[in-house]
Design an enzyme around this catalytic site. Structure first.
Site, PDB file in Angstrom:
ATOM      1  N   TYR A  58       0.830  -1.214   0.083  1.00 29.02           N
ATOM      2  CA  TYR A  58      -0.056   0.049  -0.254  1.00 29.02           C
ATOM      3  C   TYR A  58       0.914   1.497   0.041  1.00 29.02           C
ATOM      4  CZ  TYR A  58      -4.290  -2.634   0.090  1.00 29.02           C
ATOM      5  OH  TYR A  58      -5.397  -3.590  -0.249  1.00 29.02           O
ATOM      6  N   ASN A  94     -12.799   2.768  -6.961  1.00 28.69           N
ATOM      7  CA  ASN A  94     -11.321   3.134  -6.743  1.00 28.69           C
ATOM      8  C   ASN A  94     -11.198   3.782  -5.410  1.00 28.69           C
ATOM      9  OD1 ASN A  94     -11.513   2.391  -9.457  1.00 28.69           O
ATOM     10  ND2 ASN A  94     -11.346   4.583 -10.101  1.00 28.69           N
ATOM     11  N   ASP A  96      -8.172   5.399  -4.954  1.00 28.37           N
ATOM     12  CA  ASP A  96      -7.483   6.795  -5.353  1.00 28.37           C
ATOM     13  C   ASP A  96      -8.392   8.147  -5.048  1.00 28.37           C
ATOM     14  OD1 ASP A  96      -8.910   7.654  -7.776  1.00 28.37           O
ATOM     15  OD2 ASP A  96      -7.923   6.013  -8.592  1.00 28.37           O
ATOM     16  N   HIS A 111     -15.071   1.146  -1.943  1.00 33.85           N
ATOM     17  CA  HIS A 111     -13.859   0.278  -1.521  1.00 33.85           C
ATOM     18  C   HIS A 111     -12.841   0.827  -0.603  1.00 33.85           C
ATOM     19  CE1 HIS A 111     -14.702  -2.834  -4.869  1.00 33.85           C
ATOM     20  NE2 HIS A 111     -15.353  -2.780  -4.047  1.00 33.85           N
ATOM     21  N   CYS A 119      -7.994   2.381  12.676  1.00 37.93           N
ATOM     22  CA  CYS A 119      -7.660   1.570  13.540  1.00 37.93           C
ATOM     23  C   CYS A 119      -8.584   0.463  13.800  1.00 37.93           C
ATOM     24  CB  CYS A 119      -7.602   2.658  15.132  1.00 37.93           C
ATOM     25  SG  CYS A 119      -6.927   1.507  16.701  1.00 37.93           S
ATOM     26  N   SER A 180     -14.329  -3.616 -15.030  1.00 34.31           N
ATOM     27  CA  SER A 180     -14.383  -5.282 -15.685  1.00 34.31           C
ATOM     28  C   SER A 180     -15.771  -6.112 -15.442  1.00 34.31           C
ATOM     29  CB  SER A 180     -13.406  -6.005 -15.632  1.00 34.31           C
ATOM     30  OG  SER A 180     -13.263  -6.365 -14.048  1.00 34.31           O
TER      31      SER A 180
HETATM   32  P1  OAD Z   1     -10.169  -4.204 -13.501  1.00 37.18           P
HETATM   33  O1  OAD Z   1      -8.684  -4.178 -13.568  1.00 37.18           O
HETATM   34  O2  OAD Z   1     -10.779  -5.601 -13.112  1.00 37.18           O
HETATM   35  O3  OAD Z   1     -10.834  -3.503 -14.670  1.00 37.18           O
HETATM   36  C1  OAD Z   1     -10.545  -2.338 -15.174  1.00 37.18           C
HETATM   37  C2  OAD Z   1     -11.511  -2.290 -16.677  1.00 37.18           C
HETATM   38  O4  OAD Z   1     -11.152  -0.823 -17.134  1.00 37.18           O
HETATM   39  C3  OAD Z   1     -11.248  -3.315 -17.491  1.00 37.18           C
HETATM   40  O5  OAD Z   1     -12.669  -3.643 -18.219  1.00 37.18           O
HETATM   41  C4  OAD Z   1     -10.474  -2.429 -18.645  1.00 37.18           C
HETATM   42  O6  OAD Z   1     -10.653  -2.866 -20.013  1.00 37.18           O
HETATM   43  C5  OAD Z   1     -10.986  -1.126 -18.550  1.00 37.18           C
HETATM   44  N1  OAD Z   1      -9.996  -0.091 -19.096  1.00 37.18           N
HETATM   45  C6  OAD Z   1      -8.490  -0.213 -18.828  1.00 37.18           C
HETATM   46  N2  OAD Z   1      -7.949   0.869 -19.221  1.00 37.18           N
HETATM   47  C7  OAD Z   1      -9.027   1.772 -19.551  1.00 37.18           C
HETATM   48  C8  OAD Z   1      -9.111   3.282 -20.029  1.00 37.18           C
HETATM   49  N3  OAD Z   1      -7.830   3.875 -20.513  1.00 37.18           N
HETATM   50  N4  OAD Z   1     -10.422   3.741 -20.247  1.00 37.18           N
HETATM   51  C9  OAD Z   1     -11.543   3.027 -20.008  1.00 37.18           C
HETATM   52  N5  OAD Z   1     -11.487   1.781 -19.760  1.00 37.18           N
HETATM   53  C10 OAD Z   1     -10.300   0.991 -19.527  1.00 37.18           C
HETATM   54  O7  OAD Z   1     -10.841  -3.041 -12.382  1.00 37.18           O
HETATM   55  P2  OAD Z   1     -12.065  -3.035 -11.690  1.00 37.18           P
HETATM   56  O8  OAD Z   1     -13.202  -3.531 -12.283  1.00 37.18           O
HETATM   57  O9  OAD Z   1     -12.210  -1.476 -11.016  1.00 37.18           O
HETATM   58  O10 OAD Z   1     -11.074  -4.132  -5.215  1.00 37.18           O
HETATM   59  O11 OAD Z   1     -11.928  -3.975 -10.244  1.00 37.18           O
HETATM   60  C11 OAD Z   1     -12.868  -3.881  -9.267  1.00 37.18           C
HETATM   61  C12 OAD Z   1     -12.341  -4.282  -8.027  1.00 37.18           C
HETATM   62  O12 OAD Z   1     -11.282  -5.553  -8.163  1.00 37.18           O
HETATM   63  C13 OAD Z   1     -11.344  -3.223  -7.429  1.00 37.18           C
HETATM   64  O13 OAD Z   1     -12.028  -2.122  -6.851  1.00 37.18           O
HETATM   65  C14 OAD Z   1     -10.248  -4.069  -6.517  1.00 37.18           C
HETATM   66  C15 OAD Z   1     -10.142  -4.909  -7.579  1.00 37.18           C
HETATM   67  O14 OAD Z   1      -9.712  -6.298  -6.915  1.00 37.18           O
HETATM   68  C16 OAD Z   1     -10.650  -4.511  -4.165  1.00 37.18           C
HETATM   69  O15 OAD Z   1      -9.233  -4.497  -4.044  1.00 37.18           O
HETATM   70  C17 OAD Z   1     -11.508  -5.181  -3.053  1.00 37.18           C
END
Ligand code: OAD
Length: 236
Positions: A58, A94, A96, A111, A119, A180
């Site tokens: 982190y 996200n 961030d 998240h 804590c 995704s």
């Molecule tokens: P993923 O990494 O699973 O998916 C990211 C998505 O963004 C994919 O479908 C890509 O095609 C798309 N992508 C990549 N670059 C892009 C761009 N420039 N413009 C538009 N789309 C783009 O990320 P998340 O779906 O956010 O949770 O993942 C969900 C959760 O899984 C996260 O919050 C995190 C992770 O494990 C925890 O850590 C609990």
């Protein structure tokens, strides 16, 4: 769809919205989960087993975030929110703070947040700038150890689900951006909205996802282009 008939817009964002700001996604080529074992760094068990490794993971992500700036997608969402006369709920997976830096009023961080610690003794959540260390002290209760990133790990309940459920049930436009659709409950939001049958569902993503067929409309391309384009098309 006419923006005049739209009362409440819900937007869900994922890692794709921040990809062009230099923050990696999770599941794309070179994504975080292709380089790290998520059981080691993103579960309560991993933190109990090896808190040093989790802090290191982190701290690296916090350092990347410090160097990152919001991109055109974050800014377009904030600008649209300011002009839109109805309700606008921005839910993000996200951790961030680029939506805030882009000007969004109050993103719902389901998240958690990378720039906060929690804590485990007294549950106080606090902003924290220095590198995280397993033996750091809670500013509220003064106990040592158990200070963890205020992020939701696998096996834990996402935050603000009551607010989110209410927004999903109330909206008439649902837009999923850069996710995704693999991690629940967020991956199931489009189903929840569709089941009520009131809202139009739009997916904006670099490429098709496993959930694309559930949306009324999909637009593919980088978020910095498709997000400003889509929200501009809503305005008269
Ligand atoms: P993923 O990494 O699973 O998916 C990211 C998505 O963004 C994919 O479908 C890509 O095609 C798309 N992508 C990549 N670059 C892009 C761009 N420039 N413009 C538009 N789309 C783009 O990320 P998340 O779906 O956010 O949770 O993942 C969900 C959760 O899984 C996260 O919050 C995190 C992770 O494990 C925890 O850590 C609990």
């Amino acid at each position: 769809m006419s923006i005049r008939s739209c009362r409440h817009i819900v937007v869900l964002t994922g890692a794709g919205v921040s990809a062009e700001s230099g923050l990696g996604t999770f599941r794309d080529k070179d994504g975080l989960w292709t380089r790290y074992n998520l059981e080691d760094v993103a579960t309560p068990e991993g933190f109990r087993r090896n808190p040093e490794l989790v802090c290191e993971f982190y701290n690296a992500r916090r350092e990347n975030l410090r160097k990152a700036a919001p991109n055109a997608a974050h800014k377009a969402l904030a600008a649209f929110e300011q002009r839109f006369q109805g309700r606008f709920t921005l839910i993000t997976q996200n951790v961030d703070d680029l939506h805030e830096k882009g000007g969004s009023a109050a993103p719902v961080h389901m998240h958690g947040r990378l720039d906060e610690l929690r804590c485990q003794h007294c549950a106080t959540v606090y902003a924290y700038e220095a590198p995280i260390a397993p033996d750091s002290v809670c500013p509220a209760c003064g106990r040592t150890g158990g200070q963890r990133p205020n992020v939701v790990w696998f096996g834990e309940m996402p935050l603000y689900m009551d607010v989110i459920e209410a927004a999903l049930a109330d909206c008439d436009l649902f837009v999923a951006i850069g996710t995704s659709a693999t991690v629940y409950p967020a991956a199931g939001f489009v189903d929840r909205v569709r089941a009520l049958g009131r809202a139009r569902c739009v997916e904006l993503n670099l490429e098709p996802t496993a959930a694309s067929s559930l949306f009324d409309e999909t637009r593919h391309g980088p978020a910095s282009e498709v997000v400003p384009g889509f929200f501009a098309s809503l305005m008269p």
